[in-house]
Write a protein that holds these residues in place. Structure first.
Motif, mmCIF file in Angstrom:
data_model
loop_
_atom_site.group_PDB
_atom_site.id
_atom_site.type_symbol
_atom_site.label_atom_id
_atom_site.label_comp_id
_atom_site.label_asym_id
_atom_site.label_seq_id
_atom_site.Cartn_x
_atom_site.Cartn_y
_atom_site.Cartn_z
ATOM 1 N N SER A 159 10.031 12.581 -33.667
ATOM 2 C CA SER A 159 9.675 12.642 -32.246
ATOM 3 C C SER A 159 9.488 11.269 -31.608
ATOM 4 C CB SER A 159 8.395 13.477 -32.049
ATOM 5 O OG SER A 159 7.328 12.940 -32.817
ATOM 6 N N SER A 161 10.482 7.458 -30.777
ATOM 7 C CA SER A 161 11.791 6.811 -30.615
ATOM 8 C C SER A 161 12.098 5.831 -31.743
ATOM 9 C CB SER A 161 11.866 6.096 -29.259
ATOM 10 O OG SER A 161 10.857 5.101 -29.159
ATOM 11 N N GLN A 240 22.518 12.397 -36.520
ATOM 12 C CA GLN A 240 22.021 12.292 -35.140
ATOM 13 C C GLN A 240 22.202 13.613 -34.392
ATOM 14 O OE1 GLN A 240 23.817 10.060 -36.717
ATOM 15 N NE2 GLN A 240 22.829 8.073 -36.519
ATOM 16 N N TYR A 241 23.315 14.269 -34.615
ATOM 17 C CA TYR A 241 23.571 15.547 -33.940
ATOM 18 C C TYR A 241 22.554 16.595 -34.374
ATOM 19 C CZ TYR A 241 25.859 19.945 -32.725
ATOM 20 O OH TYR A 241 26.125 21.196 -32.234
ATOM 21 N N THR A 244 19.028 15.829 -32.868
ATOM 22 C CA THR A 244 18.895 16.145 -31.439
ATOM 23 C C THR A 244 18.899 17.653 -31.203
ATOM 24 O OG1 THR A 244 21.307 15.894 -31.182
ATOM 25 C CG2 THR A 244 19.916 13.984 -30.660
ATOM 26 N N GLN A 245 19.615 18.402 -32.021
ATOM 27 C CA GLN A 245 19.622 19.853 -31.886
ATOM 28 C C GLN A 245 18.276 20.464 -32.260
ATOM 29 O OE1 GLN A 245 22.320 21.809 -30.620
ATOM 30 N NE2 GLN A 245 22.836 19.711 -30.055
ATOM 31 N N ALA A 248 14.722 16.322 -31.414
ATOM 32 C CA ALA A 248 14.441 14.882 -31.434
ATOM 33 C C ALA A 248 14.934 14.237 -30.144
ATOM 34 C CB ALA A 248 15.126 14.230 -32.643
ATOM 35 N N PRO A 249 14.307 13.151 -29.679
ATOM 36 C CA PRO A 249 14.759 12.479 -28.450
ATOM 37 C C PRO A 249 16.183 11.958 -28.599
ATOM 38 C CG PRO A 249 13.155 11.134 -29.628
ATOM 39 C CD PRO A 249 13.147 12.466 -30.296
ATOM 40 N N LEU A 250 16.984 12.150 -27.553
ATOM 41 C CA LEU A 250 18.402 11.810 -27.615
ATOM 42 C C LEU A 250 18.659 10.317 -27.478
ATOM 43 C CD1 LEU A 250 21.425 12.572 -27.632
ATOM 44 C CD2 LEU A 250 21.240 12.961 -25.153
ATOM 45 N N ASN A 254 21.380 8.190 -29.658
ATOM 46 C CA ASN A 254 22.610 8.636 -28.993
ATOM 47 C C ASN A 254 23.738 7.642 -29.298
ATOM 48 O OD1 ASN A 254 24.319 10.179 -27.399
ATOM 49 N ND2 ASN A 254 23.723 9.130 -25.507
ATOM 50 N N ASN A 262 29.282 14.827 -26.886
ATOM 51 C CA ASN A 262 28.598 15.473 -25.765
ATOM 52 C C ASN A 262 29.406 15.363 -24.477
ATOM 53 O OD1 ASN A 262 26.344 16.337 -27.226
ATOM 54 N ND2 ASN A 262 25.284 14.382 -26.950
#
Length: 302
Positions: A159, A161, A240-241, A244-245, A248-250, A254, A262
Motif C-alpha cells: 500500500s 508507494s 506490477q499488473y 495493481t489488480q 496496490a497504488p498504480l 506503473n 492499460n
C-alpha cells in the motif's frame, strides 16, 4: 543447349543451409519483424482498438502527445527505478553467489537447484505467492516484527508507494537470482583450472584469484548476463499488473509495459500504445548497443 554449370560442394551446402534455415527465418520475421513494422505504421494513425472506422493519418501527433504526457514520464521514472534497483543486485550478487558455490567441494548441485527453482515458476504464480507473504498478516510482517522486536506493525508492503516499489524489486530478484547465477557458474566452469593452480603456486589468495583471474576472464559472461538482466528488468509486467489488480497504488509501479497494456486494453488507444512500444524498443536497443560498445570485445585470452 549448353550444359548446366555444376555447383561446387560448398555451394550445395549453402543451398541446403538456406533450405533448412528458411522456415526459422520466416517464423521469426512473422512474429518479430512484422509486429514491429505494424506498430510503426499504427503509431502514425489515430486508431482505436475496437473501432470499425477507418483510422485517420495523424503523422507524428501521437508521438508529440506521448512525449508531453506526465503519465508517460511517470512510467519512465517507475521503469528506471525498478530497473536500477533490480539490475545492479542481479549482476553483482549473482556473481558473488556463483563464486561462492563453485568454491565449495560438496553440495554444488543442491545449491544450484535450490537457487534455480523459482525461475521455473510463472511470474503470475510468484506474484500470487508473494501477495500472501506480503499481506498485513503474512510472513514478511512477522519476520520484520521479530527482527525489530515489535508486534503487530504493518510495514504496508502493498500500500505504501516506496514499499510497493521495494516489493516488486525483491520479487523479481528472487525469481531470477538462480537463473543468472547458473549462467555465471557455467562461465566460471570454462576457465581452465591450470590458471588457478598457477596463481596458487605464486601465492595468490582466494580473494586475489577472484578479482584478478575470475572477474577479468568472466567478461563475456558478465556482458551476456548484464544485457539479459537489463532487458528482463525493462520488460517486467506481471508482478506490477497483479499488484495493481489487488489494490496496490498504480503510480509508483506503473512501469512502461503496464502503461502500454492499460493504454491499449483499458483505454483502447492502440496508436498511443504503439508509440510507447516503439520507444521501449528503441530504449532496449540503445542500452544493448551501449553495453556492447563498452564491453569492446568478448574475446579473452587465458
Amino acid at each position: 543447349m549448353s550444359a548446366k554449370k555444376k555447383l561446387s560442394f560448398e555451394q550445395k551446402k549453402a543451398r541446403w543451409g538456406w533450405f533448412f534455415t528458411l522456415p526459422g527465418i520466416v517464423f521469426f520475421s512473422l512474429f518479430s519483424f512484422f509486429p514491429i513494422i505494424n506498430a510503426i505504421i499504427t503509431s502514425l494513425y489515430n486508431k482505436k482498438l475496437l473501432s470499425l472506422k477507418k483510422p485517420a493519418f495523424v503523422g507524428l501527433t501521437n508521438y508529440i502527445k506521448i512525449l508531453s504526457s506526465p503519465d508517460f514520464w511517470n512510467s519512465m521514472k517507475a521503469t528506471a527505478i525498478f530497473t536500477l534497483g533490480c539490475f545492479i543486485p542481479l549482476v553483482v550478487v549473482c556473481l558473488l553467489l556463483a563464486a561462492l558455490i563453485t568454491s565449495r567441494n560438496k553440495g554444488k548441485r543442491a545449491y544450484q537447484m535450490v537457487l534455480y527453482s523459482p525461475a521455473v515458476l510463472s511470474s503470475v504464480v510468484i506474484a500470487l505467492i508473494w501477495m500472501i507473504l506480503l499481506d498485513p498478516r503474512g510472513l514478511m510482517n512477522q519476520i520484520f516484527n521479530t527482527i525489530s522486536g515489535q508486534t503487530g506493525v504493518d510495514f504496508r508492503w502493498l500500500s505504501d508507494s516506496k514499499m510497493v516499489r521495494l516489493s516488486t524489486i525483491i520479487i523479481y530478484f528472487w525469481k531470477y537470482v538462480g537463473y543468472f547465477t547458473i549462467l555465471y557458474i557455467t562461465g566460471i566452469g570454462k576457465i581452465p583450472n591450470s590458471v588457478y593452480e598457477a596463481a596458487t603456486i605464486d601465492g595468490a589468495s582466494k580473494m586475489q584469484q577472484f578479482w584478478l583471474i575470475t572477474v577479468p576472464l568472466l567478461k563475456p559472461t558478465v556482458v551476456m548476463v548484464s544485457i539479459m538482466a537489463m532487458i528482463q528488468c525493462i520488460k517486467t509486467f506481471s508482478t506490477q499488473y497483479m499488484f495493481t489488480q489487488s489494490g496496490a497504488p498504480l503510480a509508483p509501479i506503473n512501469v512502461i509495459t503496464l502503461n502500454i497494456y492499460n493504454t491499449a486494453m483499458r483505454d483502447l488507444a492502440i496508436s498511443k500504445a504503439s508509440v510507447m512500444s516503439i520507444i521501449l524498443f528503441l530504449i532496449m536497443l540503445a542500452l544493448t548497443c551501449i553495453q556492447f560498445r563498452f564491453s569492446k570485445s568478448d574475446d579473452v585470452s587465458y
